[in-house]
Design an enzyme around this catalytic site. Structure first.
Site, PDB file in Angstrom:
ATOM      1  N   LYS A   1      65.711   6.920  30.042  1.00  0.00           N
ATOM      2  CA  LYS A   1      66.174   7.890  29.642  1.00  0.00           C
ATOM      3  C   LYS A   1      66.330   9.649  30.272  1.00  0.00           C
ATOM      4  CE  LYS A   1      66.130  11.216  26.523  1.00  0.00           C
ATOM      5  NZ  LYS A   1      64.916  12.853  26.280  1.00  0.00           N
TER       6      LYS A   1
ATOM      7  N   SER B   1      62.931  11.761  21.972  1.00  0.00           N
ATOM      8  CA  SER B   1      62.273  12.695  23.318  1.00  0.00           C
ATOM      9  C   SER B   1      61.225  14.027  22.411  1.00  0.00           C
ATOM     10  CB  SER B   1      63.384  13.733  23.311  1.00  0.00           C
ATOM     11  OG  SER B   1      62.985  14.621  24.051  1.00  0.00           O
TER      12      SER B   1
ATOM     13  N   HIS C   1      56.539   6.947  24.940  1.00  0.00           N
ATOM     14  CA  HIS C   1      55.747   6.606  25.991  1.00  0.00           C
ATOM     15  C   HIS C   1      55.070   5.314  25.581  1.00  0.00           C
ATOM     16  CE1 HIS C   1      56.557  11.949  25.066  1.00  0.00           C
ATOM     17  NE2 HIS C   1      56.396  11.260  26.942  1.00  0.00           N
TER      18      HIS C   1
HETATM   19  P1  AMP Z   1      57.814  13.424  29.149  1.00  0.00           P
HETATM   20  O1  AMP Z   1      56.093  13.379  29.147  1.00  0.00           O
HETATM   21  O2  AMP Z   1      59.620  13.862  29.081  1.00  0.00           O
HETATM   22  O3  AMP Z   1      57.565  13.644  30.948  1.00  0.00           O
HETATM   23  O4  AMP Z   1      58.178  11.337  29.494  1.00  0.00           O
HETATM   24  C1  AMP Z   1      57.438  11.040  30.200  1.00  0.00           C
HETATM   25  C2  AMP Z   1      57.568   9.610  30.740  1.00  0.00           C
HETATM   26  O5  AMP Z   1      58.623   9.423  29.485  1.00  0.00           O
HETATM   27  C3  AMP Z   1      58.888   9.738  31.422  1.00  0.00           C
HETATM   28  O6  AMP Z   1      59.300   8.124  32.590  1.00  0.00           O
HETATM   29  C4  AMP Z   1      60.658   9.367  30.051  1.00  0.00           C
HETATM   30  O7  AMP Z   1      61.420   8.314  30.941  1.00  0.00           O
HETATM   31  C5  AMP Z   1      60.120   7.984  29.477  1.00  0.00           C
HETATM   32  N1  AMP Z   1      60.911   8.825  28.197  1.00  0.00           N
HETATM   33  C6  AMP Z   1      60.476   9.653  27.413  1.00  0.00           C
HETATM   34  N2  AMP Z   1      62.050   9.448  26.277  1.00  0.00           N
HETATM   35  C7  AMP Z   1      61.933   8.296  26.622  1.00  0.00           C
HETATM   36  C8  AMP Z   1      62.286   7.438  25.730  1.00  0.00           C
HETATM   37  N3  AMP Z   1      63.396   7.806  24.275  1.00  0.00           N
HETATM   38  N4  AMP Z   1      62.691   5.955  25.349  1.00  0.00           N
HETATM   39  C9  AMP Z   1      61.477   5.336  26.482  1.00  0.00           C
HETATM   40  N5  AMP Z   1      60.963   6.548  27.787  1.00  0.00           N
HETATM   41  C10 AMP Z   1      60.884   7.348  27.887  1.00  0.00           C
END
Ligand code: AMP
Length: 282
Positions: A149, A185, A37
């Site tokens: 991701k 994650s 993030h």
């Molecule tokens: P989320 O909070 O899981 O909805 O993720 C928010 C954003 O962070 C989304 O655009 C995801 O693709 C990105 N994201 C989640 N995990 C990763 C990671 N390991 N590396 C890069 N971006 C990530």
């Protein structure tokens, strides 16, 4: 760093910046930050004058038996981390602010939502596209950064932006991994110590795919898929949800290996569903 919980509050700040001609980079998230993030926020900062992030665990993208209730949340820690990056505004609405009444208008992106996570999580991308459309209308960003991701999510958002003429540029940020290769994650926190070891099977399977394509010259997708399946099944506590090998643009499966190739995986490790992917290019 400004922290706002209402659409009205967010719009007032955004309007102030817009009137001065400042550009806005936006990172939508569900919170419980890790370095993935934070890397998106840093990228947004390099590309725009002001960085806005949202923290919202969006109920409409979770299925009835999924982890909406138990999804990890820690807003105070998230705010500290965002402050450290130099984020300018955090939009953290309550569910009632985003969905004051039952939604009757949905954004449904077709075709590219049929495979991969779209198949195993019916309604998921309808929820994602709808909430991102709403967030775009509230924040009015010039650019928005998403992580590789969630590869299918990026393609869905790009399609929506194109079809519905949102004036925003979508930027893809690389996958940030733990030292051993596990993609970061928020859901990794669900894993027990033993499951955490098995969780590495996703990244290792992706590396194996790349070797099989680039070094062994495997040309049949079915053969490649079988090798990956056997490999993952060798790890305890795992259950494969899908192995997708195909076209990164239209997300259709291929029969023969052809570059660029997207290998995308979803695997249950214990009760935790993990995803990861790799683009194999020339
Ligand atoms: P989320 O909070 O899981 O909805 O993720 C928010 C954003 O962070 C989304 O655009 C995801 O693709 C990105 N994201 C989640 N995990 C990763 C990671 N390991 N590396 C890069 N971006 C990530």
């Amino acid at each position: 760093m400004k922290v706002v919980h209402t659409k009205k509050g967010a719009r007032e700040i955004i309007n102030g910046w817009k009137s001065k001609g400042q550009t806005i980079g936006f990172v939508p998230t569900m919170g419980y930050f890790h370095k993935g993030h934070l890397s998106l926020m840093e990228l947004a900062k390099r590309k725009a004058d002001k960085v806005v992030i949202s923290i919202f665990v969006n109920p409409t993208q979770f299925g009835p038996n999924e982890d909406y209730e138990k999804y990890p949340r820690d807003i105070e820690r998230d705010l500290e981390l965002a402050r450290g990056i130099g984020v300018d505004m955090v939009f953290a609405p309550k569910k009632e602010e985003m969905y004051p009444e039952e939604t009757k208008t949905w954004v449904q992106v077709e075709e590219i939502t049929e495979n991969l996570c779209g198949r195993s999580r019916p309604g998921h991308f309808r929820g994602v596209a709808t909430v991102v459309a709403k967030l775009f209308n509230i924040i009015l960003p010039d650019i928005a950064v998403f992580g590789q991701k969630d590869f299918q999510q990026i393609q869905v958002i790009k399609q929506m932006v194109k079809d519905l003429d949102f004036p925003v540029k979508i930027v893809m940020a690389p996958i940030i991994r733990e030292k051993d290769g596990l993609a970061m994650s928020s859901r990794n926190t669900y894993l027990s110590n033993e499951e955490r070891k098995s969780a590495l099977c996703l990244f290792k399977a992706l590396e194996l795919s790349k070797r099989l394509v680039m070094e062994e010259g495997i040309s049949e997708v079915a053969t490649l898929k079988e090798r990956i399946r056997e490999f993952i099944q060798g790890f305890p506590y795992t259950k494969i949800d899908y192995i997708f090998i195909g076209d990164p643009e239209n997300l259709k499966e291929r029969e023969r290996v052809e570059l660029p190739l997207l290998v995308a995986l979803a695997v249950y490790v214990g009760d935790t569903r993990l995803i990861d992917n790799m683009l194999i290019e020339g």
